[in-house]
Scaffold this motif. Structure first.
Motif, PDB file in Angstrom:
ATOM      1  N   TRP A   1      53.023 -23.884 -36.084  1.00 25.56           N
ATOM      2  CA  TRP A   1      53.282 -22.258 -36.629  1.00 25.56           C
ATOM      3  C   TRP A   1      52.710 -21.920 -37.828  1.00 25.56           C
ATOM      4  O   TRP A   1      52.270 -21.692 -38.448  1.00 25.56           O
ATOM      5  N   LEU A   2      53.053 -23.138 -38.962  1.00 24.04           N
ATOM      6  CA  LEU A   2      52.856 -23.019 -40.247  1.00 24.04           C
ATOM      7  C   LEU A   2      50.983 -22.461 -40.087  1.00 24.04           C
ATOM      8  O   LEU A   2      50.332 -21.746 -41.340  1.00 24.04           O
ATOM      9  N   VAL A   3      50.235 -23.122 -39.576  1.00 20.77           N
ATOM     10  CA  VAL A   3      48.182 -23.041 -39.081  1.00 20.77           C
ATOM     11  C   VAL A   3      48.303 -21.625 -38.545  1.00 20.77           C
ATOM     12  O   VAL A   3      47.516 -21.746 -38.817  1.00 20.77           O
ATOM     13  N   THR A   4      48.860 -21.204 -37.318  1.00 16.68           N
ATOM     14  CA  THR A   4      49.654 -19.944 -37.342  1.00 16.68           C
ATOM     15  C   THR A   4      48.792 -18.809 -38.446  1.00 16.68           C
ATOM     16  O   THR A   4      48.514 -18.148 -38.202  1.00 16.68           O
ATOM     17  N   GLY A   5      50.270 -19.462 -38.428  1.00 20.98           N
ATOM     18  CA  GLY A   5      50.447 -17.496 -39.633  1.00 20.98           C
ATOM     19  C   GLY A   5      49.455 -18.209 -41.088  1.00 20.98           C
ATOM     20  O   GLY A   5      48.962 -17.168 -41.270  1.00 20.98           O
ATOM     21  N   LEU A   6      48.394 -19.449 -41.486  1.00 19.47           N
ATOM     22  CA  LEU A   6      47.921 -19.352 -41.728  1.00 19.47           C
ATOM     23  C   LEU A   6      46.083 -19.273 -41.387  1.00 19.47           C
ATOM     24  O   LEU A   6      46.025 -18.526 -42.666  1.00 19.47           O
ATOM     25  N   THR A   7      46.043 -19.157 -40.233  1.00 25.30           N
ATOM     26  CA  THR A   7      45.529 -18.053 -39.029  1.00 25.30           C
ATOM     27  C   THR A   7      45.394 -16.389 -39.877  1.00 25.30           C
ATOM     28  O   THR A   7      43.897 -16.394 -39.857  1.00 25.30           O
ATOM     29  N   LEU A   8      46.774 -16.367 -39.293  1.00 20.42           N
ATOM     30  CA  LEU A   8      46.441 -14.743 -39.430  1.00 20.42           C
ATOM     31  C   LEU A   8      45.710 -14.092 -41.017  1.00 20.42           C
ATOM     32  O   LEU A   8      45.192 -13.844 -41.145  1.00 20.42           O
ATOM     33  N   SER A   9      46.835 -15.201 -41.568  1.00 17.40           N
ATOM     34  CA  SER A   9      46.517 -14.669 -43.347  1.00 17.40           C
ATOM     35  C   SER A   9      44.905 -15.309 -43.912  1.00 17.40           C
ATOM     36  O   SER A   9      44.402 -13.968 -44.330  1.00 17.40           O
ATOM     37  N   ASN A  10      44.224 -15.771 -43.097  1.00 15.14           N
ATOM     38  CA  ASN A  10      43.015 -15.780 -43.182  1.00 15.14           C
ATOM     39  C   ASN A  10      41.762 -14.930 -42.879  1.00 15.14           C
ATOM     40  O   ASN A  10      41.046 -15.213 -43.664  1.00 15.14           O
ATOM     41  N   LEU A  11      42.293 -14.532 -41.894  1.00 17.79           N
ATOM     42  CA  LEU A  11      41.404 -13.467 -41.407  1.00 17.79           C
ATOM     43  C   LEU A  11      41.978 -12.103 -42.402  1.00 17.79           C
ATOM     44  O   LEU A  11      40.454 -11.721 -42.755  1.00 17.79           O
ATOM     45  N   ALA A  12      42.921 -11.898 -43.007  1.00 18.70           N
ATOM     46  CA  ALA A  12      42.875 -10.933 -44.252  1.00 18.70           C
ATOM     47  C   ALA A  12      41.896 -11.622 -45.685  1.00 18.70           C
ATOM     48  O   ALA A  12      40.814 -10.838 -45.990  1.00 18.70           O
ATOM     49  N   THR A  13      42.519 -12.537 -45.707  1.00 18.19           N
ATOM     50  CA  THR A  13      41.697 -12.648 -46.952  1.00 18.19           C
ATOM     51  C   THR A  13      40.155 -12.888 -46.209  1.00 18.19           C
ATOM     52  O   THR A  13      38.959 -12.849 -47.667  1.00 18.19           O
ATOM     53  N   GLY A  14      39.263 -13.246 -45.350  1.00 15.18           N
ATOM     54  CA  GLY A  14      38.280 -13.808 -45.377  1.00 15.18           C
ATOM     55  C   GLY A  14      37.657 -12.324 -45.404  1.00 15.18           C
ATOM     56  O   GLY A  14      36.415 -12.262 -45.501  1.00 15.18           O
ATOM     57  N   LEU A  15      38.496 -11.257 -44.508  1.00 14.65           N
ATOM     58  CA  LEU A  15      37.694  -9.958 -44.649  1.00 14.65           C
ATOM     59  C   LEU A  15      37.544  -9.454 -46.690  1.00 14.65           C
ATOM     60  O   LEU A  15      36.503  -9.047 -46.382  1.00 14.65           O
ATOM     61  N   LEU A  16      38.503  -9.491 -46.720  1.00 16.34           N
ATOM     62  CA  LEU A  16      38.318  -9.014 -48.365  1.00 16.34           C
ATOM     63  C   LEU A  16      37.373  -9.403 -49.416  1.00 16.34           C
ATOM     64  O   LEU A  16      35.964  -9.743 -50.052  1.00 16.34           O
TER      65      LEU A  16
ATOM     66  N   ILE B   1      40.398 -24.693 -37.118  1.00 14.35           N
ATOM     67  CA  ILE B   1      41.261 -23.387 -36.788  1.00 14.35           C
ATOM     68  C   ILE B   1      41.423 -22.669 -37.615  1.00 14.35           C
ATOM     69  O   ILE B   1      41.092 -21.874 -37.608  1.00 14.35           O
ATOM     70  N   LEU B   2      41.705 -23.065 -39.309  1.00 13.69           N
ATOM     71  CA  LEU B   2      41.899 -22.211 -40.021  1.00 13.69           C
ATOM     72  C   LEU B   2      40.672 -21.442 -41.002  1.00 13.69           C
ATOM     73  O   LEU B   2      40.901 -21.004 -41.415  1.00 13.69           O
ATOM     74  N   LEU B   3      39.305 -21.833 -40.202  1.00 13.11           N
ATOM     75  CA  LEU B   3      38.094 -21.442 -41.216  1.00 13.11           C
ATOM     76  C   LEU B   3      37.717 -20.089 -40.052  1.00 13.11           C
ATOM     77  O   LEU B   3      37.026 -19.688 -39.911  1.00 13.11           O
ATOM     78  N   LEU B   4      37.792 -20.351 -38.485  1.00  9.60           N
ATOM     79  CA  LEU B   4      37.855 -19.495 -37.590  1.00  9.60           C
ATOM     80  C   LEU B   4      37.740 -18.003 -37.963  1.00  9.60           C
ATOM     81  O   LEU B   4      36.904 -17.004 -37.356  1.00  9.60           O
ATOM     82  N   PRO B   5      39.303 -17.486 -38.550  1.00 11.88           N
ATOM     83  CA  PRO B   5      38.511 -16.312 -39.156  1.00 11.88           C
ATOM     84  C   PRO B   5      37.574 -15.448 -39.549  1.00 11.88           C
ATOM     85  O   PRO B   5      37.226 -14.329 -39.823  1.00 11.88           O
ATOM     86  N   PHE B   6      37.406 -16.501 -40.624  1.00 15.65           N
ATOM     87  CA  PHE B   6      35.645 -16.188 -42.169  1.00 15.65           C
ATOM     88  C   PHE B   6      34.682 -15.491 -40.973  1.00 15.65           C
ATOM     89  O   PHE B   6      34.681 -14.720 -41.149  1.00 15.65           O
ATOM     90  N   PRO B   7      33.797 -15.979 -39.592  1.00 12.76           N
ATOM     91  CA  PRO B   7      32.825 -14.909 -38.616  1.00 12.76           C
ATOM     92  C   PRO B   7      33.815 -13.842 -38.139  1.00 12.76           C
ATOM     93  O   PRO B   7      32.555 -13.007 -38.426  1.00 12.76           O
ATOM     94  N   VAL B   8      34.886 -14.267 -37.849  1.00 14.03           N
ATOM     95  CA  VAL B   8      35.721 -12.821 -37.577  1.00 14.03           C
ATOM     96  C   VAL B   8      35.571 -11.856 -38.494  1.00 14.03           C
ATOM     97  O   VAL B   8      35.235 -10.083 -38.376  1.00 14.03           O
ATOM     98  N   ALA B   9      35.684 -12.116 -39.860  1.00 14.71           N
ATOM     99  CA  ALA B   9      35.571 -11.168 -40.885  1.00 14.71           C
ATOM    100  C   ALA B   9      34.498 -10.748 -41.541  1.00 14.71           C
ATOM    101  O   ALA B   9      34.303  -9.658 -41.232  1.00 14.71           O
ATOM    102  N   GLY B  10      33.628 -11.382 -40.907  1.00 16.88           N
ATOM    103  CA  GLY B  10      31.596 -10.624 -41.265  1.00 16.88           C
ATOM    104  C   GLY B  10      31.472 -10.222 -39.972  1.00 16.88           C
ATOM    105  O   GLY B  10      30.726  -8.666 -39.931  1.00 16.88           O
ATOM    106  N   VAL B  11      32.005 -10.186 -38.954  1.00 15.94           N
ATOM    107  CA  VAL B  11      31.535  -9.201 -37.630  1.00 15.94           C
ATOM    108  C   VAL B  11      32.347  -8.106 -38.249  1.00 15.94           C
ATOM    109  O   VAL B  11      32.110  -7.101 -37.774  1.00 15.94           O
ATOM    110  N   LEU B  12      33.421  -8.072 -38.200  1.00 12.31           N
ATOM    111  CA  LEU B  12      34.633  -6.670 -38.532  1.00 12.31           C
ATOM    112  C   LEU B  12      33.900  -5.601 -39.589  1.00 12.31           C
ATOM    113  O   LEU B  12      33.774  -4.747 -39.532  1.00 12.31           O
ATOM    114  N   THR B  13      33.532  -6.599 -40.913  1.00 10.46           N
ATOM    115  CA  THR B  13      32.740  -6.111 -41.801  1.00 10.46           C
ATOM    116  C   THR B  13      31.143  -5.364 -41.187  1.00 10.46           C
ATOM    117  O   THR B  13      30.821  -3.878 -41.807  1.00 10.46           O
TER     118      THR B  13
END
Length: 411
Positions: free
Chosen positions: A232-247, A361-373
């Motif tokens: 549960w904690l890893v799931t929450g932090l993964t979604l959080s990393n999508l926001a911080t990665g986008l910033l 898992i925690l790093l996966l949102p960062f390339p997604v953030a790059g693609v969104l940008t």
């Protein structure tokens, strides 16, 4: 008795300084400057928000793809060898990039050069990071009950590099792309030379199966699924990393094009964030002793969600800088909670594979953030960040609501 122990302790500390701390310092500074400086370099060279986001994704996608492979190579060849070769390879790639950008400062060759640098430095940095982490862990084991002191020094080195690296990259970029790349090249070369002093780490048997890396990640994933609190904690932090990665990915576009600031101002944002994170990590250690994991984690989650939502609507550069610093400070507190919970729950015999799977898992949102940008028009970035911030808040709320009664987070 203290008089007899002090000289030996001093020699041990001096040995760690030469063999572990100095190489880690040079590599961490090169790591921070390249991670935050390359997207700045892309924006300065191409003037394209889409290419800036694509460069951020190119930094992270190969890095994630190489994650399991890097760990396997370190296990087989030893941390010192991989550390030296990865740092040396990064120095050569950056030197070639500096020469090409000096000869072709603004044409198609320049655009292609900076994009290739993003991918190349991402992979090589992953190898040097895994090797440095392995060397640091090996160096701490002989210290016995003082091993936490070695890890504390290494964490301080990483945070200090994150504090200085982005600002230094932004300042150097004012003199032009080649000078910035030249400095990162020298730091990478220094790390490669100092890595020759790193003591060899144990290596896997020569006949170990080649698929061990993938099998290790699969085993780690199964362990995470078997530990609900960690999952549960890893799931929450993964979604959080999508926001911080986008910033992070959109930071150069927001600061330079939206707020009209210089590239130095982009570096100052993340240097301020690193300073706030360093302070937050220190304070959270004391708070955890008094309050426990859940209250500290929940407070940090609420603060991170509010700060990210506010940063998406920041009216000026100063408020944006402060809000990003608050967000990253809260994120640092949640990271302390994750590390503490991870050390409690993961079985010793499965710690390495589970750690690798967790980080991946925690790093996966960062390339997604790059693609969104890359896909989002600059004028619409605020709306996308707001949506990701809302997703972050929902994910963290669900995670900590689920963990409120978990016995592992109540102490």
């Amino acid at each position: 008795m203290n008089v007899a122990v002090t000289p030996r302790h001093a020699r041990h500390t001096s040995g760690l300084m030469r063999s572990i701390y100095l190489p880690r310092t040079a590599d961490a500074l090169a790591f921070a400057m390249s991670t935050y400086g390359i997207p700045l370099l892309v924006l300065a060279t191409t003037r394209s928000a889409a290419l800036t986001g694509a460069a951020f994704a190119l930094e992270w996608i190969p890095r994630l793809a190489a994650f399991g492979w890097a760990g396997s190579v370190v296990d087989r060849r030893g941390a010192a060898v991989v550390f030296h070769l990865a740092s040396l390879g990064r120095a050569l790639a950056l030197a070639a990039g500096a020469v090409l950008l000096h000869l072709h400062p603004s044409d198609t060759v320049a655009s292609a050069t900076v994009m290739v640098l993003a991918a190349t430095t991402g992979v090589l940095t992953e190898f040097s990071y895994i090797a440095a982490e392995t060397a640091g862990a090996a160096a701490g084991r002989p210290a016995g009950r003082r091993a936490h002191r070695v890890q504390a020094v290494l964490l301080g080195i990483d945070q200090t590099a994150t504090l200085a690296g982005p600002a230094l990259a932004g300042v150097l970029l004012l003199a032009g792309p080649p000078p910035m790349l030249a400095v990162i090249t020298l730091l990478s070369l220094l790390a490669a030379l100092l890595a020759l002093r790193t003591p060899p780490s144990p290596v896997a048997p020569a006949r170990a199966p080649k698929q061990q890396s993938g099998a290790g990640l699969l085993s780690g994933w199964r362990t995470i699924r078997s530990l609900p609190a960690l999952g549960w904690l890893v799931t929450g932090l993964t979604l959080s990393n999508l926001a911080t990665g986008l910033l992070q990915a959109a930071g150069p576009v927001i600061v330079v094009q939206h707020f009209g600031q210089s590239t130095t101002a982009v570096g100052l944002v993340w240097s301020a964030a690193a300073a706030a994170t360093l302070l937050s990590v220190t304070l959270c250690r004391f708070a955890l002793d008094r309050l426990g994991l859940w209250p500290v984690g929940a407070a940090c989650a609420a603060l991170a969600s509010l700060a990210c939502l506010a940063a998406a609507q920041a009216p000026d550069y100063r408020s944006y800088l402060v809000l990003v610093a608050v967000l990253m400070a809260a994120d640092g507190g949640m990271t302390v909670v994750l590390r503490t919970l991870r050390s409690r729950l993961i079985p010793t015999e499965k710690f390495g594979s589970t750690l690798s799977a967790t980080i991946l898992i925690l790093l996966l949102p960062f390339p997604v953030a790059g693609v969104l940008t890359a896909l989002t028009p600059p004028d619409a970035l605020g709306y996308v960040i707001t949506a990701c911030a809302a997703l972050q808040a929902l994910g963290l709320f669900c995670a900590f609501a689920r963990l409120r009664t978990d016995p592992d987070l109540r102490t």
